[in-house]
Design an enzyme around this catalytic site. Structure first.
Site, PDB file in Angstrom:
ATOM      1  N   ARG A 113       0.840  -1.206   0.000  1.00 44.82           N
ATOM      2  CA  ARG A 113       0.000   0.000   0.000  1.00 44.82           C
ATOM      3  C   ARG A 113       0.869   1.249   0.000  1.00 44.82           C
ATOM      4  NH1 ARG A 113      -3.036  -1.897   5.176  1.00 44.82           N
ATOM      5  NH2 ARG A 113      -4.055  -3.762   4.403  1.00 44.82           N
ATOM      6  N   GLU A 152      -1.622  -9.970  19.316  1.00 47.16           N
ATOM      7  CA  GLU A 152      -2.997  -9.515  19.147  1.00 47.16           C
ATOM      8  C   GLU A 152      -4.007 -10.567  19.619  1.00 47.16           C
ATOM      9  OE1 GLU A 152      -1.292  -8.338  15.331  1.00 47.16           O
ATOM     10  OE2 GLU A 152      -2.948  -6.913  15.205  1.00 47.16           O
TER      11      GLU A 152
END
Ligand code: ADP
Length: 414
Positions: free
Chosen positions: A249, A393
């Site tokens: 990205r 996470e």
């Protein structure tokens, strides 16, 4: 209790089974019983993998037509007599679901009920590539486990503490009112884990007493300014495209470029979107890879484009660190994490060297010898202390699941 942590994407399901409880959280005594991945859902060569401590790894390539088949594979593998870790799905006490977008509805994790599911659906348009699959995962898993609590843990919720001057874009205010156009931020569970880790293990100080900049560098990359444990600014925006240069990205660009390139290349909205999300970043700049390991090796061999990609990547992180130092009026700690932040000695060096005038005294030696559990990469006495810390996470999701259940049904976590 046994908590199944589920991360359902468009073509994959990642899952981890964690043995935990309120007491285990307090003592950091949680145990990961096993982790797995169902990959390439709906594609010919789908794979199912599972590893559990003390057991032979499981790998198979059954047909996995859709998400329903993928969820069945999860149940099959964790209950497999040879490779699995439980005998029956009824041994699972709760499921924690990673949900990417909670919009402005959710500043905390929450037990999922019909109302919550409806709000997650309302956020589909904010995260069309993620939320529908995340919710589908919940709906499918609920069929197997209708009687256990399912908890939603949002990537965005940690950033709901940002002040309006940080989250609003300078577009007509009506775009916020009509379309909820604003900065949301992502990777919240990872940035939150950094605050926890700094407080508990590295700074060893209450989060109320420090300011920090947390730098998550993986395939997706984001950086967050944290004051008293709260996110006050973050680099990802309305979507995860904004901010740092990432694997594929582009991060920040001049918005006028979108119009210019669409006209020049005569491409559609979809094609432009694909260019910015899939063909840019490290892959776009180098022209051959989004993988920092590969780029680092090539750079050492003298590949100029590999070096350019890494230098641009590191320079963007440096610029953001500088701007967040100003936003916070100085930071006490900087924490690197994610596949690149935890492991790339080279990238950390490119980002952190020669920042002494900002109070960051980098230590090359320490940077090259970070222990596997994380460690300091700044010099003794550096006014700003810098660490590389592994993120977790899944643990955050499991902990929130336990806490949400303890805090009684349908109320936000404490
Ligand atoms: P994701 O965001 O998909 O979870 P990761 O956090 O695993 O991704 O990060 C992937 C990136 O981490 C890749 O660019 C990879 O090259 C980089 N990486 C992983 N291990 C190392 C390593 N030992 N040295 C340098 N870079 C690494």
């Amino acid at each position: 209790m046994k908590v199944l942590v589920l991360n359902v994407g468009s073509s994959s399901v990642k899952f981890v089974l964690i043995e935990t409880s309120v007491e285990a959280i307090d003592n950091e005594n949680e145990q990961k019983l096993g982790r797995g991945l169902v990959d390439k859902i709906g594609i010919a060569n789908a794979t199912v993998k599972f590893t559990a401590p003390g057991k032979a790894p499981y790998v198979s390539t059954p047909p996995v037509w859709d998400h329903a088949a993928a969820i069945k594979q999860v149940i099959t593998v964790i209950t497999d007599p040879e490779h699995g870790v439980i005998k029956d799905p009824s041994e699972i006490d709760a499921v924690g679901h990673r949900i990417v977008h909670g919009g402005e509805y959710f500043a905390q994790s929450v037990v999922i009920d019909d109302n919550v599911a409806e709000k997650i659906t309302e956020c589909f348009e904010l995260a069309p590539l993620h939320n529908p699959h995340n919710l589908k995962g919940y709906q499918l898993m609920k069929e197997f486990m209708p009687y256990v609590p399912h908890v939603a843990v949002f990537d965005t919720s940690f950033h709901q503490t940002m002040p309006r001057h940080a989250f609003l874009y300078a577009l007509p205010y009506s775009t916020y009112q009509k379309y909820k156009v604003r900065r949301y931020g992502f990777h919240g569970t990872s940035h939150r884990y950094m605050v926890y880790s700094l407080e508990k293990h590295f700074a060893k100080k209450s989060r109320c007493d420090f300011k920090a900049i947390t730098v998550h560098l993986g395939n997706g990359c984001s950086i967050t300014a944290i004051d008293k444990g709260n996110s006050v600014d973050t680099s990802m925006g309305f979507t995860p495209l904004e901010g740092l240069i990432m694997g594929t990205r582009c991060g920040d660009i001049d918005p006028a470029l979108v119009l210019y390139l669409m006209a020049q290349e005569e491409i559609s909205l979809n094609e432009m979107n694909t260019m910015m999300n899939k063909y840019s970043g490290l892959a776009g700049l180098s022209g051959f890879s989004n993988d920092v390991r590969e780029l680092s090796e090539e750079m050492m061999k003298g590949n100029e484009r590999a070096e350019l990609a890494l230098r641009a990547f590191a320079y963007r992180v440096r610029k953001y660190i500088g701007s967040y130092m100003a936003a916070l009026d100085g930071a006490d700690y900087i924490a690197f994490t994610g596949g690149i932040g935890e492991n790339s000695v080279l990238v950390r060096e490119m980002v952190m060297e020669n920042l002494d005038r900002l109070g960051i005294v980098f230590d090359r030696e320490r940077n090259a010898n970070v222990p596997s559990g994380g460690g300091e990469i700044s010099a003794e006495g550096s006014p700003v202390r810098v660490f590389a810390i592994p993120t977790d996470e899944e643990l955050v999701i499991a902990r929130d699941t336990v806490r949400c259940i303890a805090a009684s049904k349908n109320k936000p976590c404490p």
